[in-house]
Design an enzyme around this catalytic site. Structure first.
Site, PDB file in Angstrom:
ATOM      1  N   HIS A   1     -64.100  10.692  82.596  1.00 24.84           N
ATOM      2  CA  HIS A   1     -65.787   9.944  82.028  1.00 24.84           C
ATOM      3  C   HIS A   1     -65.883  10.544  80.763  1.00 24.84           C
ATOM      4  O   HIS A   1     -65.385  10.995  80.275  1.00 24.84           O
ATOM      5  CB  HIS A   1     -66.801  10.932  83.113  1.00 24.84           C
ATOM      6  CG  HIS A   1     -67.470  12.003  83.393  1.00 24.84           C
ATOM      7  ND1 HIS A   1     -66.707  12.352  84.262  1.00 24.84           N
ATOM      8  CD2 HIS A   1     -68.086  12.904  82.369  1.00 24.84           C
ATOM      9  CE1 HIS A   1     -67.412  14.015  83.955  1.00 24.84           C
ATOM     10  NE2 HIS A   1     -67.591  14.258  83.538  1.00 24.84           N
TER      11      HIS A   1
HETATM   12  P1  TYD Z   1     -68.243  14.829  89.101  1.00 22.24           P
HETATM   13  O1  TYD Z   1     -69.200  15.029  87.446  1.00 22.24           O
HETATM   14  O2  TYD Z   1     -67.911  13.469  89.421  1.00 22.24           O
HETATM   15  O3  TYD Z   1     -67.233  15.924  89.022  1.00 22.24           O
HETATM   16  P2  TYD Z   1     -65.606  15.958  87.904  1.00 22.24           P
HETATM   17  O4  TYD Z   1     -66.245  15.573  86.442  1.00 22.24           O
HETATM   18  O5  TYD Z   1     -65.617  17.243  87.616  1.00 22.24           O
HETATM   19  O6  TYD Z   1     -64.832  15.164  88.971  1.00 22.24           O
HETATM   20  O7  TYD Z   1     -69.090  15.608  90.198  1.00 22.24           O
HETATM   21  C1  TYD Z   1     -68.797  15.371  91.286  1.00 22.24           C
HETATM   22  C2  TYD Z   1     -69.994  15.281  92.288  1.00 22.24           C
HETATM   23  O8  TYD Z   1     -70.746  17.222  91.857  1.00 22.24           O
HETATM   24  C3  TYD Z   1     -70.294  14.337  92.372  1.00 22.24           C
HETATM   25  O9  TYD Z   1     -70.732  14.188  93.256  1.00 22.24           O
HETATM   26  C4  TYD Z   1     -71.841  14.542  91.430  1.00 22.24           C
HETATM   27  C5  TYD Z   1     -71.609  16.235  91.562  1.00 22.24           C
HETATM   28  N1  TYD Z   1     -72.962  17.037  90.623  1.00 22.24           N
HETATM   29  C6  TYD Z   1     -74.182  17.022  91.126  1.00 22.24           C
HETATM   30  O10 TYD Z   1     -74.798  17.474  92.194  1.00 22.24           O
HETATM   31  N2  TYD Z   1     -74.495  17.911  90.606  1.00 22.24           N
HETATM   32  C7  TYD Z   1     -73.846  18.109  88.536  1.00 22.24           C
HETATM   33  O11 TYD Z   1     -74.844  18.898  87.629  1.00 22.24           O
HETATM   34  C8  TYD Z   1     -72.874  17.640  88.282  1.00 22.24           C
HETATM   35  C9  TYD Z   1     -72.053  18.476  87.423  1.00 22.24           C
HETATM   36  C10 TYD Z   1     -72.116  16.839  89.922  1.00 22.24           C
END
Ligand code: TYD
Length: 133
Positions: free
Chosen positions: A49
């Site tokens: 992302h």
């Molecule tokens: P995501 O940003 O998709 O993780 P990555 O990019 O590392 O694969 O986040 C994974 C899950 O965690 C998603 O359900 C959102 C949640 N999340 C939060 O609740 N708070 C946060 O600060 C972050 C970064 C993620």
């Protein structure tokens, strides 16, 4: 430049090492959120992302992993394996991270609270956003 590598001042002595991060010359923004990632399979790819406004400093406090950064034109891979270094990402940069060692712990310091509307999770939408800059 897609990123900066921050070299943190390390207080080392007979007992080991300590890094302290405070806003100021050594740290670029007020920290509003901290999250950390561990127990990730080596071949897993996280991220995939970009953010519209968020600034982040990524620190690999244990083990190692690779960060792939993409500004829509070029890609750079940054290998993180030093707890005294921070990868500073600002602006609309696509990021993926992978190649996690079994002991990898990644701590991310962020300039804003979690806000799903700041995410761009579709690569073509990211390219369009870059073209509009
Ligand atoms: P995501 O940003 O998709 O993780 P990555 O990019 O590392 O694969 O986040 C994974 C899950 O965690 C998603 O359900 C959102 C949640 N999340 C939060 O609740 N708070 C946060 O600060 C972050 C970064 C993620």
């Amino acid at each position: 430049m897609m990123y900066d590598l921050l070299n943190f001042k390390t207080h080392g002595n007979y007992a080991g090492n300590l890094v302290a991060l405070e806003k100021g010359e050594e740290f670029p923004f007020d920290i509003k959120r901290v999250y950390y990632i561990w127990g990730t399979d080596r071949d897993a790819v996280r991220g995939r992302h970009a953010h519209r406004k968020l600034e982040q400093v990524v620190i690999c406090t244990s083990g190692s992993c690779d960060f792939i950064l993409d500004d829509g034109k070029e890609r750079a891979t940054v290998h993180l394996d030093n707890p005294a270094q921070g990868l500073y990402i600002k602006g609309c940069i696509w990021r993926e991270f992978t190649n996690f060692s079994a002991d990898c712990v990644v701590i991310v310091l962020a300039s804003e609270h979690y806000d799903e509307s700041d995410y761009i999770r579709d690569y073509q939408t990211f390219l369009n956003a870059r073209a509009d800059l």
